[in-house]
Design an enzyme around this catalytic site. Structure first.
Site, PDB file in Angstrom:
ATOM      1  N   PRO A 100      10.440  34.051 -65.310  1.00 38.43           N
ATOM      2  CA  PRO A 100       9.716  34.429 -64.089  1.00 38.43           C
ATOM      3  C   PRO A 100       9.841  35.900 -63.705  1.00 38.43           C
ATOM      4  CG  PRO A 100      11.751  33.322 -63.519  1.00 38.43           C
ATOM      5  CD  PRO A 100      11.669  33.284 -65.020  1.00 38.43           C
ATOM      6  N   CYS A 101       9.217  36.780 -64.496  1.00 38.72           N
ATOM      7  CA  CYS A 101       9.236  38.203 -64.149  1.00 38.72           C
ATOM      8  C   CYS A 101       8.500  38.465 -62.836  1.00 38.72           C
ATOM      9  CB  CYS A 101       8.646  39.038 -65.277  1.00 38.72           C
ATOM     10  SG  CYS A 101       7.029  38.505 -65.855  1.00 38.72           S
ATOM     11  N   HIS A 102       7.640  37.537 -62.407  1.00 37.46           N
ATOM     12  CA  HIS A 102       6.937  37.712 -61.132  1.00 37.46           C
ATOM     13  C   HIS A 102       7.890  37.626 -59.949  1.00 37.46           C
ATOM     14  CE1 HIS A 102       6.927  33.365 -62.014  1.00 37.46           C
ATOM     15  NE2 HIS A 102       6.967  33.183 -60.714  1.00 37.46           N
TER      16      HIS A 102
END
Length: 287
Positions: free
Chosen positions: A253-255
């Site tokens: 989850p780089c977001h």
């Protein structure tokens, strides 16, 4: 290589396109829009529009609109900031999963990574996800790439992921990936076995991606916090680059990584997608 194969459609896939248009409307409006106003702009009845929203994210359009505002990132940092050391202490790390407990992963060795995928077979296919068209790639060991094409276009997304492993052999085979993809996007919630991931990156990138996997769904952290967590507090810029090079969007989850100031920072597949991902998770975690 053909990029226009018909994508497999998940039940709620087209709803993202409604959400994407809604984001533009919300951003351009000087005051919050009513259900009737939003529905009219979408050429839908208020009842149908409410049903589409609620089915996609589980909350009303009014509440979801709050999550899509530009100030939502700052609110997340105030209310849902995750200290990764604390996440580690309560068991949210390691190959067993992390935030939502439905993934398992292993990483390619540094020597194999240096060979740029030589000797590796990667299967790929297009799927309609809750966030628009998704290009998914995987090896026999697990998913190694997910890219979203709603902002970049399908050709650019394909070129992007192909360039990550230029020496690999690529085979179009969406059926080989289908079961993993359905579980990854919540369309096979009755399946309890974890989605396997195969992390292909440099040693620093792998460390950063491991840290991202410790951020729980509906929460966020900062680039500086991630740098601290991997033992390199001064390497914030390098950490930001590694976050941006994450090939497995959504599942790694780089977001969930934000600037310390509360700004969204960048997102490889387009900021509207990042905002939709964060809003989707926040609404579902509270709804």
């Amino acid at each position: 290589m053909n990029v226009s194969s018909r994508p497999e459609r998940l039940d709620n896939s087209y709803h993202f396109h409604v959400m994407r248009r809604a984001i533009d409307l919300i951003d351009s409006a000087e005051t919050p829009l009513s259900l009737e106003d939003l529905a009219r702009e979408m050429n839908m009845s208020p009842t149908h529009f409410q049903r589409v929203f609620s089915r996609w994210v589980g909350v009303s359009p009014k509440k979801y609109q709050q999550y899509l505002t530009l100030g939502h990132a700052k609110a997340l940092l105030r209310e849902r900031f995750t200290t990764l050391d604390a996440a580690h202490s309560v068991g949210l790390s390691g190959g067993g999963r992390l935030h939502d407990l439905f993934l398992r992963w292993e990483a390619m060795s540094p020597g194999d990574y240096a060979r740029q995928g030589r000797g590796l077979t990667i299967y790929w296919g297009w799927f309609e996800s809750p966030f628009g068209p998704a290009l998914v790639m995987g090896t026999d060991k697990g998913i190694c790439g997910i890219g979203f094409a709603s902002e970049t276009g399908e050709e650019a997304a394909m070129e992007d992921l192909l360039s990550r492993w230029p020496q690999a052999r690529f085979i179009e085979d969406p059926m080989r990936l289908r079961d993993w993809v359905l579980r990854a996007f919540g369309a096979a919630s009755d399946r309890l076995d974890p989605v396997p991931l195969y992390l292909i990156g440099s040693p620093l990138q792998i460390k950063v991606w491991e840290a991202l996997l410790r951020i729980p769904s509906g929460h966020v952290s900062t680039y500086s916090e991630i740098a601290q967590a991997i033992g390199q507090p001064r390497a914030v810029r390098a950490v930001g680059t590694a976050v941006g090079r994450n090939p497995i969007s959504w599942l790694i989850p780089c977001h969930r990584a934000l600037r310390k100031s509360g700004g969204l920072g960048g997102y490889h597949w387009g900021l509207p997608v990042k905002r939709a991902l964060l809003a989707y998770e926040a609404a579902r975690s509270e709804g």
